[in-house]
Design a protein around this motif. Structure first.
Motif, short mmCIF file in Angstrom:
data_model
loop_
_atom_site.label_atom_id
_atom_site.label_comp_id
_atom_site.label_asym_id
_atom_site.label_seq_id
_atom_site.Cartn_x
_atom_site.Cartn_y
_atom_site.Cartn_z
N ARG A 57 0.85 -1.20 0.00
CA ARG A 57 0.00 0.00 0.00
C ARG A 57 0.88 1.24 0.00
O ARG A 57 1.75 1.40 0.86
CB ARG A 57 -0.89 -0.01 1.24
CG ARG A 57 -1.79 1.18 1.33
CD ARG A 57 -2.69 1.07 2.54
NE ARG A 57 -3.48 2.28 2.66
CZ ARG A 57 -3.83 2.82 3.79
NH1 ARG A 57 -3.51 2.24 4.92
NH2 ARG A 57 -4.53 3.91 3.82
N VAL A 58 0.63 2.14 -0.95
CA VAL A 58 1.38 3.40 -1.01
C VAL A 58 0.83 4.33 0.06
O VAL A 58 -0.36 4.64 0.08
CB VAL A 58 1.28 4.05 -2.41
CG1 VAL A 58 2.00 5.37 -2.43
CG2 VAL A 58 1.83 3.12 -3.48
N LEU A 59 1.70 4.77 0.96
CA LEU A 59 1.29 5.64 2.06
C LEU A 59 1.47 7.11 1.75
O LEU A 59 0.84 7.96 2.35
CB LEU A 59 2.08 5.28 3.32
CG LEU A 59 1.94 3.84 3.79
CD1 LEU A 59 2.90 3.57 4.93
CD2 LEU A 59 0.53 3.53 4.19
N GLY A 60 2.38 7.42 0.81
CA GLY A 60 2.61 8.81 0.46
C GLY A 60 3.80 8.92 -0.47
O GLY A 60 4.52 7.96 -0.72
N SER A 61 3.99 10.12 -0.98
CA SER A 61 5.15 10.37 -1.84
C SER A 61 6.02 11.44 -1.20
O SER A 61 5.56 12.25 -0.40
CB SER A 61 4.70 10.80 -3.23
OG SER A 61 4.00 12.01 -3.19
N CYS A 62 7.30 11.43 -1.57
CA CYS A 62 8.25 12.36 -0.98
C CYS A 62 9.31 12.72 -2.02
O CYS A 62 9.29 12.19 -3.14
CB CYS A 62 8.89 11.74 0.26
SG CYS A 62 9.53 10.07 0.03
N GLU A 63 10.21 13.60 -1.62
CA GLU A 63 11.28 14.06 -2.52
C GLU A 63 10.72 14.60 -3.83
O GLU A 63 11.11 14.18 -4.91
CB GLU A 63 12.30 12.95 -2.78
CG GLU A 63 12.94 12.36 -1.53
CD GLU A 63 13.80 13.34 -0.75
OE1 GLU A 63 14.32 14.30 -1.34
OE2 GLU A 63 13.93 13.16 0.46
N LYS A 64 9.74 15.48 -3.71
CA LYS A 64 9.09 16.12 -4.85
C LYS A 64 8.43 15.12 -5.80
O LYS A 64 8.41 15.31 -7.01
CB LYS A 64 10.08 17.00 -5.61
CG LYS A 64 10.62 18.14 -4.78
CD LYS A 64 11.55 19.00 -5.59
CE LYS A 64 12.10 20.11 -4.72
NZ LYS A 64 13.01 20.97 -5.44
N GLY A 65 7.92 14.03 -5.26
CA GLY A 65 7.20 13.05 -6.04
C GLY A 65 8.07 12.02 -6.72
O GLY A 65 7.56 11.19 -7.48
N THR A 66 9.37 12.01 -6.47
CA THR A 66 10.25 11.04 -7.12
C THR A 66 10.34 9.73 -6.35
O THR A 66 10.78 8.72 -6.91
CB THR A 66 11.68 11.61 -7.29
OG1 THR A 66 12.21 11.93 -6.00
CG2 THR A 66 11.66 12.85 -8.15
N MET A 67 9.94 9.72 -5.10
CA MET A 67 10.00 8.53 -4.25
C MET A 67 8.61 8.30 -3.63
O MET A 67 7.80 9.21 -3.58
CB MET A 67 11.02 8.71 -3.14
CG MET A 67 12.41 9.08 -3.59
SD MET A 67 13.22 7.79 -4.50
CE MET A 67 13.79 6.77 -3.18
N LYS A 68 8.38 7.07 -3.16
CA LYS A 68 7.12 6.78 -2.46
C LYS A 68 7.40 5.88 -1.28
O LYS A 68 8.34 5.08 -1.27
CB LYS A 68 6.10 6.17 -3.41
CG LYS A 68 6.52 4.89 -4.09
CD LYS A 68 5.48 4.44 -5.11
CE LYS A 68 5.97 3.21 -5.86
NZ LYS A 68 5.00 2.78 -6.88
N VAL A 69 6.57 6.03 -0.26
CA VAL A 69 6.66 5.22 0.95
C VAL A 69 5.58 4.15 0.86
O VAL A 69 4.41 4.46 0.63
CB VAL A 69 6.47 6.07 2.23
CG1 VAL A 69 6.52 5.20 3.46
CG2 VAL A 69 7.50 7.17 2.29
N ILE A 70 5.99 2.90 1.04
CA ILE A 70 5.07 1.78 0.87
C ILE A 70 5.05 0.95 2.15
O ILE A 70 6.08 0.71 2.78
CB ILE A 70 5.51 0.89 -0.31
CG1 ILE A 70 5.40 1.69 -1.60
CG2 ILE A 70 4.68 -0.38 -0.40
CD1 ILE A 70 5.81 0.93 -2.82
N HIS A 71 3.85 0.51 2.52
CA HIS A 71 3.67 -0.42 3.65
C HIS A 71 3.55 -1.81 3.08
O HIS A 71 2.71 -2.08 2.23
CB HIS A 71 2.42 -0.07 4.44
CG HIS A 71 1.96 -1.16 5.36
ND1 HIS A 71 2.70 -1.60 6.43
CD2 HIS A 71 0.84 -1.90 5.36
CE1 HIS A 71 2.04 -2.55 7.05
NE2 HIS A 71 0.91 -2.76 6.41
N GLN A 72 4.42 -2.69 3.55
CA GLN A 72 4.33 -4.10 3.16
C GLN A 72 3.87 -4.88 4.37
O GLN A 72 4.49 -4.81 5.42
CB GLN A 72 5.68 -4.62 2.69
CG GLN A 72 6.09 -4.09 1.35
CD GLN A 72 7.35 -4.75 0.86
OE1 GLN A 72 8.30 -4.90 1.60
NE2 GLN A 72 7.34 -5.14 -0.40
#
Length: 84
Positions: A57-72
């Motif tokens: 599940r994608v929890l959010g994006s960071c670094e101006k949208g170049t990265m994403k935080v995912i919950h596994q």
């Protein structure tokens, strides 16, 4: 006078847009704090490139949208067969 107001308005919008950019570490810390407040202790998260295809599940994006935080979801250990 209209030019002054327009100039300040544009500057303010530029500063407010750049202030909303979160680093990945800040975003993870914010999510961890929110999850911990709900009593969850183990909530594995990873940071990946936005183009990475990974299950979770994608929890959010960071670094101006170049990265994403995912919950596994962690896989629960299965009980050994024959044990009671």
């Amino acid at each position: 006078m209209k030019r002054v107001i327009l100039t300040f308005s544009l500057l303010f919008m530029g500063f407010s847009a750049s202030a909303g950019v979160l680093s990945c570490d800040d975003l993870k810390a914010k999510i961890e704090k929110k999850v911990a407040g709900k009593g969850v202790k183990d909530y594995p998260m990873i940071v990946v490139s936005k183009d990475t295809q990974i299950k979770g599940r994608v929890l959010g994006s960071c670094e101006k949208g170049t990265m994403k935080v995912i919950h596994q979801k962690s896989v629960a250990a299965k009980p050994a067969e024959g044990s009671s």
